[in-house]
Enzyme design. Structure first.
Site, PDB file in Angstrom:
ATOM      1  N   ASN A 194     -17.595  26.466  22.324  1.00  0.00           N
ATOM      2  CA  ASN A 194     -18.837  26.720  22.996  1.00  0.00           C
ATOM      3  C   ASN A 194     -19.862  25.730  22.502  1.00  0.00           C
ATOM      4  OD1 ASN A 194     -21.497  27.772  23.672  1.00  0.00           O
ATOM      5  ND2 ASN A 194     -20.942  29.924  23.195  1.00  0.00           N
ATOM      6  N   HIS A 221     -33.758  10.646  16.380  1.00  0.00           N
ATOM      7  CA  HIS A 221     -33.522  10.040  17.481  1.00  0.00           C
ATOM      8  C   HIS A 221     -34.797   9.876  18.377  1.00  0.00           C
ATOM      9  CE1 HIS A 221     -29.281   9.814  16.723  1.00  0.00           C
ATOM     10  NE2 HIS A 221     -29.777  10.855  15.785  1.00  0.00           N
ATOM     11  N   ASP A 280     -27.953   6.795  19.516  1.00  0.00           N
ATOM     12  CA  ASP A 280     -29.031   5.942  19.006  1.00  0.00           C
ATOM     13  C   ASP A 280     -29.879   4.715  19.911  1.00  0.00           C
ATOM     14  OD1 ASP A 280     -28.238   7.138  16.632  1.00  0.00           O
ATOM     15  OD2 ASP A 280     -27.119   5.695  15.788  1.00  0.00           O
ATOM     16  N   GLY A 283     -25.338  15.535  19.055  1.00  0.00           N
ATOM     17  CA  GLY A 283     -24.784  14.369  19.675  1.00  0.00           C
ATOM     18  C   GLY A 283     -23.283  14.328  19.154  1.00  0.00           C
ATOM     19  N   SER A 284     -23.031  14.813  18.123  1.00  0.00           N
ATOM     20  CA  SER A 284     -21.490  14.789  17.557  1.00  0.00           C
ATOM     21  C   SER A 284     -20.888  15.752  18.703  1.00  0.00           C
ATOM     22  CB  SER A 284     -21.417  15.623  16.187  1.00  0.00           C
ATOM     23  OG  SER A 284     -22.308  14.820  15.348  1.00  0.00           O
ATOM     24  N   SER A 295     -27.871  11.990  21.493  1.00  0.00           N
ATOM     25  CA  SER A 295     -28.405  12.877  20.184  1.00  0.00           C
ATOM     26  C   SER A 295     -29.971  13.298  20.314  1.00  0.00           C
ATOM     27  CB  SER A 295     -27.940  12.397  19.004  1.00  0.00           C
ATOM     28  OG  SER A 295     -28.582  13.095  18.078  1.00  0.00           O
TER      29      SER A 295
HETATM   30  C1  LIG Z   1     -24.277   6.514  16.793  1.00  0.00           C
HETATM   31  C2  LIG Z   1     -24.297   8.101  16.612  1.00  0.00           C
HETATM   32  N1  LIG Z   1     -23.332   8.878  17.383  1.00  0.00           N
HETATM   33  C3  LIG Z   1     -23.413  10.339  17.283  1.00  0.00           C
HETATM   34  C4  LIG Z   1     -24.424  10.722  16.241  1.00  0.00           C
HETATM   35  C5  LIG Z   1     -24.428  12.633  15.919  1.00  0.00           C
HETATM   36  O1  LIG Z   1     -25.537  12.718  16.485  1.00  0.00           O
HETATM   37  P1  LIG Z   1     -25.783  14.456  15.838  1.00  0.00           P
HETATM   38  O2  LIG Z   1     -26.578  14.314  14.574  1.00  0.00           O
HETATM   39  O3  LIG Z   1     -26.846  14.969  16.789  1.00  0.00           O
HETATM   40  O4  LIG Z   1     -24.822  15.108  15.790  1.00  0.00           O
HETATM   41  C6  LIG Z   1     -25.243  10.030  15.385  1.00  0.00           C
HETATM   42  C7  LIG Z   1     -26.263  10.679  14.622  1.00  0.00           C
HETATM   43  O5  LIG Z   1     -27.277  10.215  14.158  1.00  0.00           O
HETATM   44  C8  LIG Z   1     -25.162   8.620  15.622  1.00  0.00           C
HETATM   45  O6  LIG Z   1     -25.904   7.794  14.901  1.00  0.00           O
END
Ligand SMILES: Cc1ncc(COP(=O)(O)O)c(C=O)c1O
Length: 472
Positions: A300, A231, A205, A96-97, A226
């Site tokens: 990547n 999730h 989320d 998600g990041s 994510s």
């Molecule tokens: C609102 C939100 N955005 C982004 C992320 C990032 O997701 P990831 O852990 O897959 O990088 C999270 C992580 O839980 C999140 O709560």
């Protein structure tokens, strides 16, 4: 000699058998085969992977195929997720990041002409939440401008958007539907339209939330998911960028995900544009191989095909997962109804209150359906206990609990240091009472589909006993 097909068949049969024997704890909470729950001994997680032998078989099958990098399973998952959400395209990434990073990076492309985000442009966001909703803004040399959160919905205070706006500087809004509660999309989309701003919905989320009958993640220009285990669906690590309407953005998202390349051939394909050796771009010689032409400084960030194979099985279960989150939230809310004097309970955006009949709605005419990430409680100052005592009780009872991720992000060491070293790196548009309250007073427990009725009942009993004892 057995044929490869026969061996494969046997491996997959054994895989299912193994998973059935091994993964009882990971079945949906209401599955008759779920491992036994022993109150006080079994941990009640706040979230976790919910799967059965379907996902394990899919992972092994894909591993045996050994395509490895994003390929046929990824392709199918992207189509299936896009169809579920009803967006033009969904593109897989490895978290998600990464999805947030790719989404905002895509908007910095020079190919967007006067809509390109340039260094110093401002992006409105909210203070309390997860750090990687905000970090990619700064990583792209853009300036996040913080508004406050409402402590009851946990979402941005949309009445502060105009206060944060600066003509000629504000170019985008990027914020999350917090903890499975849609933010006020009517106000935000209207604000973005009025000022010609990009909207990125961090839907990480909130997969399955609805706003006026339409899924969140389908209102902005881009949205993100994510697939990390807590999730709504998981593939271990993973994420997606949803391209809602504008297909120009699909090529840009893909480019930033895939090394910054200009070429949009899928893995294993060489000449999708039919002029692989017919381009002249930058200062490269005419006919330079399009596969190796880079129009952006990219990354990547692709996941493996095996992850997508797992995700495809999860996607089939998503409607049940969403319903289980809603049912579990309702059971907790009902079970704790008598403790309104101690807790400020989470409310959906546009709800003005809750009763055992359901939510009351405000006068706007808008409605939301929450796909709850957790069951959030703020400990009221009038409660005969504080948050620390409450979370200690939960921990002692083996009930998983979490705070709202980074709390008020502006109080985090990373942001305090940034402010000291580079005061112009972000701007705080308003006071932050809501974000601070969330940081100091909130805690959430699980609603995820792995919880059984017995677990929910146990959580309610533990909280009830604790409150009644504290009152004495
Ligand atoms: C609102 C939100 N955005 C982004 C992320 C990032 O997701 P990831 O852990 O897959 O990088 C999270 C992580 O839980 C999140 O709560």
């Amino acid at each position: 000699m057995r044929t490869p097909e026969e061996i494969r068949k046997q491996i997959l049969e054994l895989t299912r058998e193994y998973s059935k024997a091994m993964h009882g704890n990971n079945l949906p909470g209401n599955d008759a085969e779920h491992a036994e729950f022993i109150p006080g001994e079994t941990v009640v997680p706040y979230a976790g992977r919910v799967f059965n032998s379907d996902e394990v078989e899919a992972a092994v099958r894909s591993t045996l195929d050994f395509w490895l990098t994003l390929g046929p399973e990824g392709d199918a998952f992207e189509k299936e997720l896009g169809a579920f959400l009803k967006v033009k395209r969904s593109l897989l990434v490895n978290s998600g990041s990464s999805a947030n990073l790719v989404a905002i990076s895509a908007l910095t492309s020079e190919k967007l002409g006067d809509r390109q985000l340039r260094p110093g442009d401002e992006v409105i966001t909210v203070a309390a939440g997860f750090p990687t909703t905000v970090a990619p803004i700064i990583q792209n040399r853009l300036v996040p401008v913080f508004i406050d959160n409402d402590p009851v919905t946990l979402n941005g205070r949309m009445d502060q958007l105009e206060e944060a706006y600066v003509e000629g500087k504000t170019k985008a809004v990027m914020m999350a539907h917090t903890l499975g509660n849609p933010f006020d999309l009517s106000v935000v989309t209207d604000f973005c339209k009025r000022h010609n701003l990009w909207l990125i919905e961090d839907n990480c989320d909130a997969l399955g939330c609805q706003y006026d009958g339409r899924f969140t993640g389908t209102f902005g220009d881009l949205s993100t998911q994510s697939f990390y285990p807590p999730h709504h669906l998981t593939m271990g690590e993973g994420g997606a960028v949803n391209v809602v309407k504008d297909m120009r953005l699909k090529v840009l998202v893909e480019s930033f995900r895939d090394w910054g390349r200009d070429c949009w051939c899928a893995s294993g394909k060489d000449n999708t544009c039919n002029k692989r050796f017919g381009w002249q771009l930058g200062e490269l010689p005419e006919g330079y191989d399009h596969k190796y032409i880079y129009s952006h400084l990219g990354y990547n960030l692709k996941p493996l095909d095996t992850q997508a194979a797992i995700g495809r099985e999860q996607l089939k279960k998503l409607p049940h997962f969403i319903q289980a989150r809603i049912d579990n939230w309702n059971l907790l809310r009902q079970g704790l109804a008598e403790f309104d004097d101690c807790f400020e309970f989470h409310l959906p955006t546009h709800a003005s209150g809750w009763s055992s009949e359901g939510f009351n709605w405000d006068g706007t005419g808008h409605k939301t359906v929450c796909s709850w990430f957790g069951f959030m409680m703020l400990i009221k100052s009038s409660a005969p206990f504080d948050r620390r005592e409450f979370v200690r009780m939960l921990d002692g009872a083996k009930i998983g609990n979490r705070m709202l991720f980074g709390g008020n992000l502006l109080r985090q060491p990373a942001f305090v240091t940034l402010k000291r070293q580079n005061p112009g790196a972000f701007r705080v548009a308003t006071t932050m009472e809501g974000a601070d309250r969330i940081m100091k007073e909130s805690v959430f427990v699980g609603t995820y589909p792995g919880l059984s009725g017995d677990m929910i009942q146990y959580m309610v009993e533990c909280i009830r006993n604790f409150v009644l004892k504290s009152r004495r």
